[in-house]
Design a protein around this motif. Structure first.
Motif, PDB file in Angstrom:
ATOM      1  N   LEU A  90      18.455 108.469  39.854  1.00  0.00           N
ATOM      2  CA  LEU A  90      18.883 108.041  41.066  1.00  0.00           C
ATOM      3  C   LEU A  90      17.732 107.567  41.885  1.00  0.00           C
ATOM      4  N   TRP A  91      17.691 106.274  42.542  1.00  0.00           N
ATOM      5  CA  TRP A  91      16.587 105.768  43.121  1.00  0.00           C
ATOM      6  C   TRP A  91      16.908 104.985  44.332  1.00  0.00           C
ATOM      7  N   ASP A  92      16.168 105.734  45.491  1.00  0.00           N
ATOM      8  CA  ASP A  92      16.327 105.365  46.861  1.00  0.00           C
ATOM      9  C   ASP A  92      15.201 104.213  46.883  1.00  0.00           C
ATOM     10  N   ARG A  93      15.907 102.925  46.883  1.00  0.00           N
ATOM     11  CA  ARG A  93      15.069 101.859  46.979  1.00  0.00           C
ATOM     12  C   ARG A  93      14.578 101.404  47.901  1.00  0.00           C
ATOM     13  N   THR A  94      14.815 102.086  49.225  1.00  0.00           N
ATOM     14  CA  THR A  94      14.586 101.694  50.624  1.00  0.00           C
ATOM     15  C   THR A  94      12.945 102.492  50.870  1.00  0.00           C
ATOM     16  N   THR A  95      13.207 103.771  50.528  1.00  0.00           N
ATOM     17  CA  THR A  95      12.133 104.839  50.703  1.00  0.00           C
ATOM     18  C   THR A  95      11.118 105.167  49.630  1.00  0.00           C
ATOM     19  N   GLY A  96      11.764 104.931  48.449  1.00  0.00           N
ATOM     20  CA  GLY A  96      11.138 105.333  47.173  1.00  0.00           C
ATOM     21  C   GLY A  96      11.154 106.684  46.628  1.00  0.00           C
ATOM     22  N   ARG A  97      11.987 107.299  47.396  1.00  0.00           N
ATOM     23  CA  ARG A  97      12.550 108.704  46.743  1.00  0.00           C
ATOM     24  C   ARG A  97      13.295 108.466  45.542  1.00  0.00           C
ATOM     25  N   TYR A  98      12.878 109.355  44.521  1.00  0.00           N
ATOM     26  CA  TYR A  98      13.458 109.071  43.244  1.00  0.00           C
ATOM     27  C   TYR A  98      13.629 110.698  42.726  1.00  0.00           C
ATOM     28  N   ARG A  99      14.828 110.681  41.911  1.00  0.00           N
ATOM     29  CA  ARG A  99      15.309 111.763  41.288  1.00  0.00           C
ATOM     30  C   ARG A  99      15.598 111.410  39.761  1.00  0.00           C
ATOM     31  N   VAL A 109      15.652 122.617  31.300  1.00  0.00           N
ATOM     32  CA  VAL A 109      16.125 121.618  31.940  1.00  0.00           C
ATOM     33  C   VAL A 109      15.129 120.997  33.159  1.00  0.00           C
ATOM     34  N   TYR A 110      14.893 119.884  33.212  1.00  0.00           N
ATOM     35  CA  TYR A 110      13.812 119.673  34.350  1.00  0.00           C
ATOM     36  C   TYR A 110      14.408 118.550  35.295  1.00  0.00           C
ATOM     37  N   VAL A 111      14.100 118.865  36.510  1.00  0.00           N
ATOM     38  CA  VAL A 111      14.535 118.037  37.602  1.00  0.00           C
ATOM     39  C   VAL A 111      13.345 117.698  38.481  1.00  0.00           C
ATOM     40  N   ALA A 112      13.193 116.322  38.350  1.00  0.00           N
ATOM     41  CA  ALA A 112      11.724 115.801  39.214  1.00  0.00           C
ATOM     42  C   ALA A 112      12.377 115.180  40.688  1.00  0.00           C
ATOM     43  N   LEU A 113      11.751 115.491  41.702  1.00  0.00           N
ATOM     44  CA  LEU A 113      12.065 115.182  43.084  1.00  0.00           C
ATOM     45  C   LEU A 113      10.725 114.392  43.559  1.00  0.00           C
ATOM     46  N   ILE A 114      10.503 113.138  43.261  1.00  0.00           N
ATOM     47  CA  ILE A 114       9.327 112.548  43.626  1.00  0.00           C
ATOM     48  C   ILE A 114       9.501 111.169  44.612  1.00  0.00           C
ATOM     49  N   ASN A 115       8.313 110.624  44.897  1.00  0.00           N
ATOM     50  CA  ASN A 115       8.356 109.403  45.663  1.00  0.00           C
ATOM     51  C   ASN A 115       7.439 108.416  44.752  1.00  0.00           C
ATOM     52  N   VAL A 116       8.164 107.439  44.427  1.00  0.00           N
ATOM     53  CA  VAL A 116       7.373 106.361  43.346  1.00  0.00           C
ATOM     54  C   VAL A 116       6.558 105.440  44.482  1.00  0.00           C
ATOM     55  N   ARG A 117       6.567 105.511  45.460  1.00  0.00           N
ATOM     56  CA  ARG A 117       5.704 104.600  46.382  1.00  0.00           C
ATOM     57  C   ARG A 117       4.554 105.445  47.141  1.00  0.00           C
ATOM     58  N   LYS A 118       4.255 107.065  46.697  1.00  0.00           N
ATOM     59  CA  LYS A 118       3.275 107.646  47.274  1.00  0.00           C
ATOM     60  C   LYS A 118       2.576 108.195  45.898  1.00  0.00           C
ATOM     61  N   GLY A 119       1.340 108.536  46.015  1.00  0.00           N
ATOM     62  CA  GLY A 119       0.665 109.190  45.117  1.00  0.00           C
ATOM     63  C   GLY A 119      -0.837 108.562  44.848  1.00  0.00           C
ATOM     64  N   ASP A 273      25.394 114.162  47.874  1.00  0.00           N
ATOM     65  CA  ASP A 273      24.719 115.539  48.733  1.00  0.00           C
ATOM     66  C   ASP A 273      23.504 116.322  48.257  1.00  0.00           C
ATOM     67  N   GLY A 274      22.691 116.285  48.823  1.00  0.00           N
ATOM     68  CA  GLY A 274      21.214 117.092  47.898  1.00  0.00           C
ATOM     69  C   GLY A 274      20.699 116.434  46.889  1.00  0.00           C
ATOM     70  N   ALA A 275      20.866 114.987  46.836  1.00  0.00           N
ATOM     71  CA  ALA A 275      20.253 114.207  45.743  1.00  0.00           C
ATOM     72  C   ALA A 275      18.742 114.426  45.692  1.00  0.00           C
ATOM     73  N   PHE A 276      18.129 114.293  46.764  1.00  0.00           N
ATOM     74  CA  PHE A 276      16.679 114.563  46.925  1.00  0.00           C
ATOM     75  C   PHE A 276      15.898 115.785  47.282  1.00  0.00           C
ATOM     76  N   SER A 277      16.792 116.762  47.122  1.00  0.00           N
ATOM     77  CA  SER A 277      16.663 118.177  47.446  1.00  0.00           C
ATOM     78  C   SER A 277      17.135 119.432  46.367  1.00  0.00           C
ATOM     79  N   THR A 278      17.987 119.166  45.792  1.00  0.00           N
ATOM     80  CA  THR A 278      18.661 120.069  45.066  1.00  0.00           C
ATOM     81  C   THR A 278      17.788 120.127  43.643  1.00  0.00           C
ATOM     82  N   PRO A 279      17.403 121.342  43.350  1.00  0.00           N
ATOM     83  CA  PRO A 279      16.364 121.596  42.148  1.00  0.00           C
ATOM     84  C   PRO A 279      17.156 121.819  40.882  1.00  0.00           C
ATOM     85  N   THR A 280      18.271 121.755  40.918  1.00  0.00           N
ATOM     86  CA  THR A 280      19.282 121.863  39.493  1.00  0.00           C
ATOM     87  C   THR A 280      19.891 120.534  39.322  1.00  0.00           C
TER      88      THR A 280
END
Length: 288
Positions: A90-99, A109-119, A273-280
């Motif tokens: 799931l990609w937030d194309r406006t802010t770069g948030r990515y799940r 089972v891995y869940v990555a909550l990253i920002n592909v515009r920052k790093g 809901d919780g797409a960019f904060s839920t760790p499961t």
């Protein structure tokens, strides 16, 4: 902190089919492929290549996709042994948030909550969780790098025909390889992305303007290794705020038995809901 450039191919270029850290694909192509698929660019051929590239972008709805705030997909590998999900995105194309969610083992089972515009150094900002617990140290760094590679690889298998005019992409029209039904573009790359020595050959339908097939030779392959060839099939049309977007959901290996699937495609107006904060995991739920 160094920011990644905005825009997909400005951030990254491409890697091949990344499955458990290996490249997979057929090699049933002529041994003289490179000789047959070479060409010299001229001013006229450059202009024609740019025209074909823009037609390809329009046919797939690149401008319409730019209006979509979110993009969702499941990336999977289909073989005679069955279909295996590699990652859910799931990609937030406006802010770069990515799940991105993936399973490394039955109990991991891995869940990555990253920002592909920052790093920095191709490593995005964010956190990776395993079974709901945040990783730390080298394990977390490696998992975050894997998440970023999944973003690079899986999104390019979906969006390549919409990215042919991005900064750093060099296009050459190959008249001797083109036919009555298809134009052929050869793509190389400038000093951008993780693997700038990759090469792609795009077979573009003269009837529809869409991508029907691609062949590629990747930076990590032996110089004399034959390219891998896939047919782009089973287009689906999504509706973005500014129009339709046509995307292939199945890339079938030519003379091979596997296919790359990009399914569960959606351009939601809002994330779950919780797409960019839920760790499961949550992208495997039908309601999401």
């Amino acid at each position: 902190m160094t920011r990644f450039r905005s825009g997909f191919l400005a951030v990254v270029v491409v890697v091949g089919v990344l499955v458990a850290g290996t490249l997979v694909g057929p090699r049933a192509v002529p041994t003289d492929f490179f000789a047959r698929m070479s060409g010299t660019a001229t001013a006229d051929s450059d202009a024609l290549a740019d025209s074909i590239a823009q037609r390809l972008r329009r046919a797939h709805g690149a401008d319409a996709l730019a209006s979509a705030p979110y993009l969702r997909l499941t990336f999977a590998l289909d073989t005679p042994d069955g279909t295996r999900v590699i990652g859910r995105h799931l990609w937030d194309r406006t802010t770069g948030r990515y799940r991105v969610e993936w399973q490394k083992a039955p109990d991991s089972v891995y869940v990555a909550l990253i920002n592909v515009r920052k790093g920095t150094d191709s490593l995005p900002e964010g956190t990776v969780y395993r079974n709901g617990t945040a990783l730390t140290g080298d394990a977390e760094t490696e998992a975050r790098r894997t998440a970023y590679q999944r973003f690079i690889n899986d999104m390019y298998w979906l969006l390549a025909p919409l990215k042919v005019a991005d900064p750093g992409v060099n296009r050459t029209y190959l008249p001797d390889s083109s036919t009555a039904t298809h134009d052929v573009l050869h793509l190389t790359f400038g000093d951008v992305g993780l693997t700038p020595d990759d090469e792609y050959w795009l077979y573009i339908s003269k009837g529809t303007g869409r991508l029907d097939r691609w062949a590629f030779h990747l930076q990590g392959m032996d110089d004399d290794a034959p390219p891998q060839v896939y047919d782009w099939t089973e287009d689906t049309t999504l509706t973005a705020p500014e129009g339709p977007v046509a995307l292939s959901t199945r890339k079938a290996a030519v003379n091979g038995s596997q296919a790359i699937l990009t399914t569960d495609l959606a351009l939601p107006s809002q994330p779950p809901d919780g797409a960019f904060s839920t760790p499961t995991p949550l992208l495997d739920r039908p309601e999401n």
